[in-house]
Design a protein around this motif. Sequence first.
Motif, PDB file in Angstrom:
ATOM      1  N   ILE A   1       0.831  -1.229   0.134  1.00  0.00           N
ATOM      2  CA  ILE A   1       0.007   0.129  -0.006  1.00  0.00           C
ATOM      3  C   ILE A   1       0.823   1.257  -0.087  1.00  0.00           C
ATOM      4  O   ILE A   1       1.756   1.358   0.807  1.00  0.00           O
ATOM      5  N   PHE A   2       0.861   2.230  -1.125  1.00  0.00           N
ATOM      6  CA  PHE A   2       1.788   3.327  -1.140  1.00  0.00           C
ATOM      7  C   PHE A   2       0.472   4.582  -1.096  1.00  0.00           C
ATOM      8  O   PHE A   2      -0.203   4.440  -2.084  1.00  0.00           O
ATOM      9  N   THR A   3       0.924   5.406  -0.327  1.00  0.00           N
ATOM     10  CA  THR A   3       0.067   6.489  -0.269  1.00  0.00           C
ATOM     11  C   THR A   3       0.959   7.740  -0.580  1.00  0.00           C
ATOM     12  O   THR A   3       2.059   7.956   0.160  1.00  0.00           O
TER      13      THR A   3
ATOM     14  N   VAL B   1       6.329  15.830   0.070  1.00  0.00           N
ATOM     15  CA  VAL B   1       5.902  15.062  -0.995  1.00  0.00           C
ATOM     16  C   VAL B   1       6.505  13.641  -0.958  1.00  0.00           C
ATOM     17  O   VAL B   1       7.634  13.426  -0.382  1.00  0.00           O
ATOM     18  N   ARG B   2       5.730  12.833  -1.191  1.00  0.00           N
ATOM     19  CA  ARG B   2       6.290  11.275  -1.641  1.00  0.00           C
ATOM     20  C   ARG B   2       6.271  10.798  -2.747  1.00  0.00           C
ATOM     21  O   ARG B   2       5.699  11.292  -3.665  1.00  0.00           O
TER      22      ARG B   2
ATOM     23  N   ASP C   1      -2.358  13.928  -4.548  1.00  0.00           N
ATOM     24  CA  ASP C   1      -1.361  14.524  -4.968  1.00  0.00           C
ATOM     25  C   ASP C   1      -0.268  13.680  -5.410  1.00  0.00           C
ATOM     26  O   ASP C   1       0.659  13.487  -5.160  1.00  0.00           O
ATOM     27  N   GLU C   2      -0.633  12.752  -6.310  1.00  0.00           N
ATOM     28  CA  GLU C   2       0.045  11.882  -6.947  1.00  0.00           C
ATOM     29  C   GLU C   2       1.298  12.468  -7.819  1.00  0.00           C
ATOM     30  O   GLU C   2       1.078  13.503  -8.441  1.00  0.00           O
ATOM     31  N   ILE C   3       2.206  11.798  -8.050  1.00  0.00           N
ATOM     32  CA  ILE C   3       3.297  12.096  -9.209  1.00  0.00           C
ATOM     33  C   ILE C   3       3.115  11.642 -10.373  1.00  0.00           C
ATOM     34  O   ILE C   3       3.466  10.314 -10.468  1.00  0.00           O
TER      35      ILE C   3
ATOM     36  N   VAL D   1      -2.589  -0.785  -8.720  1.00  0.00           N
ATOM     37  CA  VAL D   1      -4.023  -0.233  -8.922  1.00  0.00           C
ATOM     38  C   VAL D   1      -4.183   1.030  -8.035  1.00  0.00           C
ATOM     39  O   VAL D   1      -3.950   0.974  -6.974  1.00  0.00           O
ATOM     40  N   PHE D   2      -4.729   1.997  -8.691  1.00  0.00           N
ATOM     41  CA  PHE D   2      -4.694   3.110  -8.111  1.00  0.00           C
ATOM     42  C   PHE D   2      -6.291   3.475  -7.522  1.00  0.00           C
ATOM     43  O   PHE D   2      -7.205   2.984  -8.141  1.00  0.00           O
TER      44      PHE D   2
END
Length: 330
Positions: free
Chosen positions: A75-77, A120-121, A143-145, A160-161
């Motif tokens: 899980i990446f946030t 920011v990640r 706020d994805e990159i 999967v987003f």
Amino acid sequence: MRITGQGRPRRVSQADIARRAGVTQAAVSLILRDKATTIPEETRRRVLDIAREMGYRADPLARRLAKGRSQLLGIFTYERVFGTAQRSLYHPFLLGIEEAAEESGNDLLLFTSAAMSGPVRSIYAGGENKLRLVDGAVLLGRDEIPADLEQLVAEQYPFVFIGRRFLDDGREVPNVSPDYRGAGRVLAGRIAALGHREVRYVGANSGLPATADRLAGLRDGDLVVSSSFPKLDEISPAFVRELRESGVTAVVAENTGYAEAVRNVAPGLPIAVAGISEESADEHWSGYGIPGRLVGRRALEQLLAAVEGGGDAISTVECPQHEGTTLTRA
């Protein structure tokens, strides 16, 4: 049994069993995996007896990797998911992800150390894909990159987003999202049936695909829909006066925070909410809900299918309608 000597005790290995039994480690591996079709029965029994005597337990990671998968999912946030309150925006989604992972026999790894600068990640902080530690990952965040998503697609990495997202060339990345457009279309019919014609959408996130879907659903109906994106403290009697002067007779708020702000300065104005949290205690709000738990489950299930090389890349989950008491006749 733990093997002791200099330093800390260590787990019994297949090499330890092989030395005790006087056979090769390859033979031990075949016997323990029940694939020793050419090894004498006497040798097989001796190895199994020694393994039991020494208390051998297979390394779970090695066993998983032998199958070609770690059975770890990520899980990446893009922002923090653990707020000061447990009932946060992401809580229902995380519950659904956890439930589906547990049912499928997979473990979850939460990525939290991928900061680039400030809040920011990035998945590629440090120049490498941190998600390679797991078989695939569910991504969350407003706020994805975009460069992260471009690179994941280029690498054909399974992900999967949660929520619709697009690459610069217009391609939609693998995602699961609430069906805001379908729910908005139904809500528009309810609003029109109460005699309203001019409606104002009020929210904060004018650039998100979810906002575009909410507005598109309302505009699919027989309504004239305008939109405003003020800060919460900008919702004042003057703001409501402008609504009324422009002919607006009902408001659709992005969330209950905006609905409360409008209700505080215009108690009698009909209001619906286009996104009621499953964990909201305010049952009086009219509108439709966000099926976070089901979206989380679907995202994990869709990710598992992607890891295996199949399944749908894009799907939606129906949003439940809420009757409530705040959407009244014109």
